[in-house]
Design an enzyme around this catalytic site. Structure first.
Site, mmCIF file in Angstrom:
data_model
loop_
_atom_site.group_PDB
_atom_site.id
_atom_site.type_symbol
_atom_site.label_atom_id
_atom_site.label_comp_id
_atom_site.label_asym_id
_atom_site.label_seq_id
_atom_site.Cartn_x
_atom_site.Cartn_y
_atom_site.Cartn_z
ATOM 1 N N THR B 102 0.868 -1.174 0.000
ATOM 2 C CA THR B 102 0.000 0.000 0.000
ATOM 3 C C THR B 102 0.899 1.216 0.000
ATOM 4 O OG1 THR B 102 -1.810 -1.103 1.120
ATOM 5 C CG2 THR B 102 -1.744 1.288 1.296
ATOM 6 N N LYS B 177 -7.329 1.560 -2.762
ATOM 7 C CA LYS B 177 -6.943 1.193 -1.391
ATOM 8 C C LYS B 177 -7.086 2.398 -0.460
ATOM 9 C CE LYS B 177 -5.359 -1.316 1.982
ATOM 10 N NZ LYS B 177 -4.055 -1.918 2.177
ATOM 11 N N LYS B 245 0.491 5.427 8.235
ATOM 12 C CA LYS B 245 1.112 5.622 6.909
ATOM 13 C C LYS B 245 0.042 5.814 5.840
ATOM 14 C CE LYS B 245 1.868 2.064 4.380
ATOM 15 N NZ LYS B 245 2.269 0.861 3.628
#
Lengths: 293, 293
Positions: B102, B177, B245
């Site tokens: 990701t 995502k 993150k």
């Protein structure tokens, strides 16, 4: 006294969209039904099917063994139960009053105490499932009050819903509903932001939903409301103005417990902005309007 | 070139918990596997099962028809692809590089452009489903890139997951995502607030969950993470530091699109507070710690 068709007389106050469905199920199940509503017009259909009209909450309570209320705001609940000409003036000792409005837990406790002094039992029993749950008798019912009274009333609850759970003493049904609304509130921000992000990133939002709805991002709102957002369908299942009411109660209760709820607080601000723009009678998925610009 | 066992040599870089499971499935499916990882120790098990070790990303790419990467942060992705001794130095024309980390959509586009100049194809293909999805090969895979390349790589994706969707051109997998993580973020605030509210109101939170999980407040997080919160089980499925993150990437991308995301912004603040308290290696359900005090 256990609720029993043909014996127990049920009074129903509050014949909005949900109340009409719920009262109709009780009538269909063979109970004698008395009805009261602020606007008599809305009782017409039930009266034609055999319900008997009463002119005020007091006379509704005088004629009933059990009274169910499904009104609008906590102020309405307070008026109907504790006001002049209210239910507690008319309720007979041994009667049971059940408030299915989503209302304040503190008020539920106050009403239970006032009722106890007159030998009357009270349950708070808000629901989730909306119009459709009311119509299909699949409401989830969250109950606060005495266990024996809850068991006595089970036949009536079973007529209106599924997933009927006694959560604790007076006010516990309302607290459970607040917990429910708190989870919905922030979740709706997440759904709106996820969908609008996908759109602005140039993706096909429906295809994105096909990737994300079944996994860890999945929710009832994502599966049921995000597609309506994308179609521009803001018709109410559940009104913006009612979610605002619920979030205000929840925020007040949380503050009284010394609890911070940043997600709830932020969501309430956004919905108030939406209502100020004139969308208070839209469905809650209309929060999307604030983001999609 | 369509991926085919016994013919296609697959390189795999990044053998963390998820990477090890994913690489293992590819090996078990009969592909020749080359592996590289920053810490060689973590490749031991795969090497014992027949994988061949490579000392750096460049030599991994030199020996592979397809390279899959599953590393940590965007900075790691950039280093592995574009850095000195990186994949693009070693990749042969016609090779396919698939980043399943990701990472940033912008970086995915940058890598795709750099690769195209060398006749190399790239897909961004982040996943959801966590450790368990990797172990059970049920990952949801969100893919960005060229359609023919996507179809050629389908046999490999099918080994690692289910629900494999091409979302659009380069970066589209990462954007999808991000949409997923945005929905999760605010939803987690809602779940924590709902559960802690129930507890502070004196209710039995497990019983409350039994009332609210199946209805309009329902979500994957409420069903799967709320019970862990209540047990004090903060073991990672998905690390706090990794969600931070992801939320930072999403917030940056949203800002670049001129989009406000108040729910995401508030959730990120809360998770950063949680990390500052030393809980960055807990699972994301540890957000509960901030509320339950």
């Amino acid at each position: 006294m256990k609720a029993e068709k043909g014996k127990t007389v049920v009074g129903f106050a509050g014949l909005g969209v949900m109340g009409q469905s719920m009262a109709g199920h009780i009538l269909d199940a063979g109970y004698d039904l008395l009805v009261y509503n602020r606007t008599k017009e809305k009782a017409k259909n039930l009266i034609e099917r055999g319900a008997v009209w009463k002119d005020d909450p007091r006379s509704l309570a005088e004629g009933s063994d059990v009274v169910i209320t499904m009104v609008g705001y906590p102020a309405d609940v307070e008026q109907v139960y504790l006001g002049k000409g209210g239910l507690l003036e008319g309720a007979r000792p041994g009667a049971v009053l059940i408030d299915m409005t989503t209302s304040s837990p503190g008020l539920a406790v106050k009403i239970a105490e006032a009722a106890r002094a007159k030998g009357v039992d009270v349950l708070d029993a808000p629901v989730s499932g909306g119009d459709r749950g009311a119509r299909e008798a699949t409401l989830s019912i969250m109950v606060g009050g005495d266990e024996k009274v809850f068991n006595d009333m089970a036949p009536l609850f079973n007529i209106m819903g599924k997933g009927i759970v006694l959560q604790g003493g007076p006010g516990s049904g309302q607290h459970t509903k607040m917990s429910n609304q708190i989870a919905i509130a922030s979740g709706m921000m997440g759904v709106c932001e996820a969908v609008v992000y996908a759109k602005k990133a140039g993706l096909d939002p429906d295809r994105v939903l096909s990737s994300i709805s079944a996994g860890a991002a999945g929710s009832w709102s994502l599966s049921n409301l995000a597609p309506r957002m994308l179609k521009g369908d803001f018709a109410p299942g559940f009104f913006v103005k009612h979610l605002i009411k619920d979030m205000k109660i929840a925020l007040e209760e949380a503050r009284a417990m010394g609890m911070e709820t940043p997600g709830l607080a932020r969501t309430l601000e956004l919905y108030e902005e939406l209502a100020a723009l004139g969308y208070e009678n839209d469905g809650t998925q209309a929060l999307y309007r604030l983001y999609d610009k």
